[in-house]
Design an enzyme around this catalytic site. Structure first.
Site, PDB file in Angstrom:
ATOM      1  N   ASP A  14     -22.502 -49.711 -53.167  1.00  8.39           N
ATOM      2  CA  ASP A  14     -22.949 -48.699 -52.202  1.00  8.39           C
ATOM      3  C   ASP A  14     -24.432 -48.840 -51.870  1.00  8.39           C
ATOM      4  O   ASP A  14     -24.825 -48.913 -50.705  1.00  8.39           O
ATOM      5  CB  ASP A  14     -22.705 -47.281 -52.745  1.00  8.39           C
ATOM      6  CG  ASP A  14     -21.220 -46.975 -52.931  1.00  8.39           C
ATOM      7  OD1 ASP A  14     -20.417 -47.479 -52.131  1.00  8.39           O
ATOM      8  OD2 ASP A  14     -20.875 -46.236 -53.868  1.00  8.39           O
ATOM      9  N   ARG A  94     -28.179 -37.500 -62.356  1.00  6.12           N
ATOM     10  CA  ARG A  94     -28.547 -37.468 -60.936  1.00  6.12           C
ATOM     11  C   ARG A  94     -29.801 -36.670 -60.614  1.00  6.12           C
ATOM     12  O   ARG A  94     -30.663 -37.153 -59.880  1.00  6.12           O
ATOM     13  CB  ARG A  94     -27.372 -36.974 -60.081  1.00  6.12           C
ATOM     14  CG  ARG A  94     -26.195 -37.934 -60.056  1.00  6.12           C
ATOM     15  CD  ARG A  94     -26.615 -39.311 -59.605  1.00  6.12           C
ATOM     16  NE  ARG A  94     -25.497 -40.219 -59.472  1.00  6.12           N
ATOM     17  CZ  ARG A  94     -25.271 -41.264 -60.264  1.00  6.12           C
ATOM     18  NH1 ARG A  94     -26.083 -41.526 -61.256  1.00  6.12           N
ATOM     19  NH2 ARG A  94     -24.242 -42.061 -60.056  1.00  6.12           N
ATOM     20  N   SER A 172     -15.140 -48.552 -59.553  1.00  5.90           N
ATOM     21  CA  SER A 172     -16.470 -48.018 -59.279  1.00  5.90           C
ATOM     22  C   SER A 172     -16.976 -47.437 -60.596  1.00  5.90           C
ATOM     23  O   SER A 172     -16.368 -46.542 -61.177  1.00  5.90           O
ATOM     24  CB  SER A 172     -16.365 -46.941 -58.204  1.00  5.90           C
ATOM     25  OG  SER A 172     -17.509 -46.138 -58.232  1.00  5.90           O
TER      26      SER A 172
HETATM   27  N1  ARG Z   1     -16.733 -37.395 -61.471  1.00  7.63           N
HETATM   28  C1  ARG Z   1     -17.936 -37.608 -62.193  1.00  7.63           C
HETATM   29  C2  ARG Z   1     -19.046 -36.752 -61.655  1.00  7.63           C
HETATM   30  O1  ARG Z   1     -18.979 -36.308 -60.572  1.00  7.63           O
HETATM   31  C3  ARG Z   1     -18.315 -39.076 -62.276  1.00  7.63           C
HETATM   32  C4  ARG Z   1     -18.693 -39.757 -61.034  1.00  7.63           C
HETATM   33  C5  ARG Z   1     -18.935 -41.194 -61.292  1.00  7.63           C
HETATM   34  N2  ARG Z   1     -19.432 -41.917 -60.171  1.00  7.63           N
HETATM   35  C6  ARG Z   1     -19.079 -43.153 -59.876  1.00  7.63           C
HETATM   36  N3  ARG Z   1     -19.662 -43.693 -58.858  1.00  7.63           N
HETATM   37  N4  ARG Z   1     -18.176 -43.793 -60.523  1.00  7.63           N
HETATM   38  O2  ARG Z   1     -20.020 -36.510 -62.335  1.00  7.63           O
END
Ligand code: ARG
Length: 395
Positions: A14, A94, A172
């Site tokens: 990405d 994040r 991913s």
């Molecule tokens: N569902 C989880 C969250 O929102 C993990 C997301 C993981 N992202 C990824 N690009 N694989 O925190």
């Protein structure tokens, strides 16, 4: 002179697509920021990839210690498990990554902030809300803005000579010290079992035939030593990941409700988090009153929801942190875990603040608890319940 954008860059599909897109479609100079939040990503490789993509400058920021102390420790204190399962590894990283991007944005006087999140996930919320809480700069999110899917991204990457490694082709992945999230590919069928090669941290075959005991010591709700070894905060989590992973502990597979309403099938490897949270919440039960236990589990759930749903900066979260911190004053002690072929169980706990009293709990001789007092207590405790049922019989 070209305008500049700063991009949160992981080196994955990405964010690599976003670099090219900003350069070519927006005619911007791109400054990439990679924040090292631990467990495995090769920072040199990411920097080389950024250079290969022709960025103006690349920043690599080691934020492992800050990640543990300001994000993971509060999560441990809150026993944070979203929907009782997910330890929030990605969710916690994040806001920190976004904060670091903002710091670079200010230093570099850029005219836009960028991220590679899709419009389907939770990460966009975490980035946008952190960006919006700290600046008025416009946010460019090409994957979301163009409604791109993975196949189109892979095509775009091919066309622009963006190298993509084989794991990203299959799944991913997002990983940091607190956990590894695996999405996409055949995992999108919620009934299909994840293939063994999806897992890197947790052993799934040839597990040790002997149980492994692990002793975690907490001080004021924070883990300070494991197996009597005092480790720095980052090392402690790495150690827990290694030991638990080697014994098959730490795989989570569940259906998750995303902020935007999508249900997704999520697979995680979170060996250290699983052990530490299990131990922490067990210790709390020993040192907290039943009233504290009952109320704190509500606070914990709300805390996890705020952290999950991108509201790390919400004043409510700060208020809950104050409550939780106060509640950790007695959470000091040692919990003993038994790890065996993927199973995890607390087998012992002790604390100088323990409210457990053997003299009143014992079924043995000479208990200090006078059972006769219970009769009156039970009568009053159940007064309304018994009364309501008697009346209901008459109706
Ligand atoms: N569902 C989880 C969250 O929102 C993990 C997301 C993981 N992202 C990824 N690009 N694989 O925190």
């Amino acid at each position: 002179m070209k305008q500049k954008a700063v991009l949160a860059f992981s080196g994955g599909l990405d964010t690599s697509v976003v670099v090219k897109y900003l350069q070519e479609e927006h005619n911007m100079d791109v400054i990439t920021v990679t924040v090292d939040v631990g467990e495995g990503s090769d920072q040199k490789k990411i920097a080389a990839k950024a250079r290969h993509l022709g960025v103006l400058r690349h920043y690599n920021i080691d934020a492992k210690k800050e990640f543990v102390e300001k994000f993971i420790h509060p999560a441990i204190k809150a026993n944070a498990l979203y929907q009782k399962k997910y330890c929030l590894a990605t969710s916690l990283a994040r806001p920190l990554i976004a904060q670091k991007v903002l710091e670079v944005a200010k230093k570099e006087k850029v005219s836009a902030l960028a991220h590679g999140c899709t419009g389907k996930g939770n990460d966009q919320v975490r980035f946008d809300v952190t960006f919006g809480s700290g600046s008025n700069l416009p946010i460019i999110a090409p994957i979301r803005d163009l409604n791109l899917d993975r196949a189109t991204e892979l095509e775009f990457a091919n066309k622009h000579g963006i190298p993509i490694d084989s794991v990203s082709k299959k799944f991913s992945i997002d990983q940091n010290l607190w956990g590894r999230a695996i999405e996409g590919g055949n995992l999108e069928d919620p009934y299909a079992e994840p293939p063994d090669d999806a897992f890197i941290w947790v052993k799934t075959k040839n597990l040790p035939d002997k149980p492994r005991y692990m002793e975690i010591e907490f001080e004021n709700g924070v883990p300070v030593s494991i197996d009597k070894k005092t480790l720095n905060p980052v090392r402690l989590i790495e150690y827990a990941n290694q030991v638990a992973g080697a014994n098959g502990v730490g795989i989570v597979d569940h259906i998750e409700d995303r902020v935007v309403g999508i249900k997704s099938r999520e697979v995680y490897e979170t060996p250290g988090a699983m052990c530490i949270i299990e131990a922490h919440s067990d210790l709390e039960k020993m040192v907290h009153t039943k009233h504290e236990n009952k109320f704190k589990s509500i606070v914990d759930q709300e805390w996890a929801w705020l952290a999950y749903s991108g509201l790390w900066q919400d004043p409510l979260k700060r208020d809950l942190d104050k409550f939780i911190d106060q509640s950790q004053k007695t959470v000091t002690g040692i919990v003993r875990l038994k790890l065996y072929k993927g199973g995890l169980r607390v087998v012992g706990r002790k604390s100088k603040h323990s409210l457990y009293r053997h003299d009143i709990a014992t079924y043995g001789k000479g208990s200090a608890f006078d059972q006769r007092k219970a009769t009156g207590f039970v009568e009053l405790w159940g007064l309304q319940t018994t009364e309501a049922n008697k009346l209901a019989d008459k109706r």
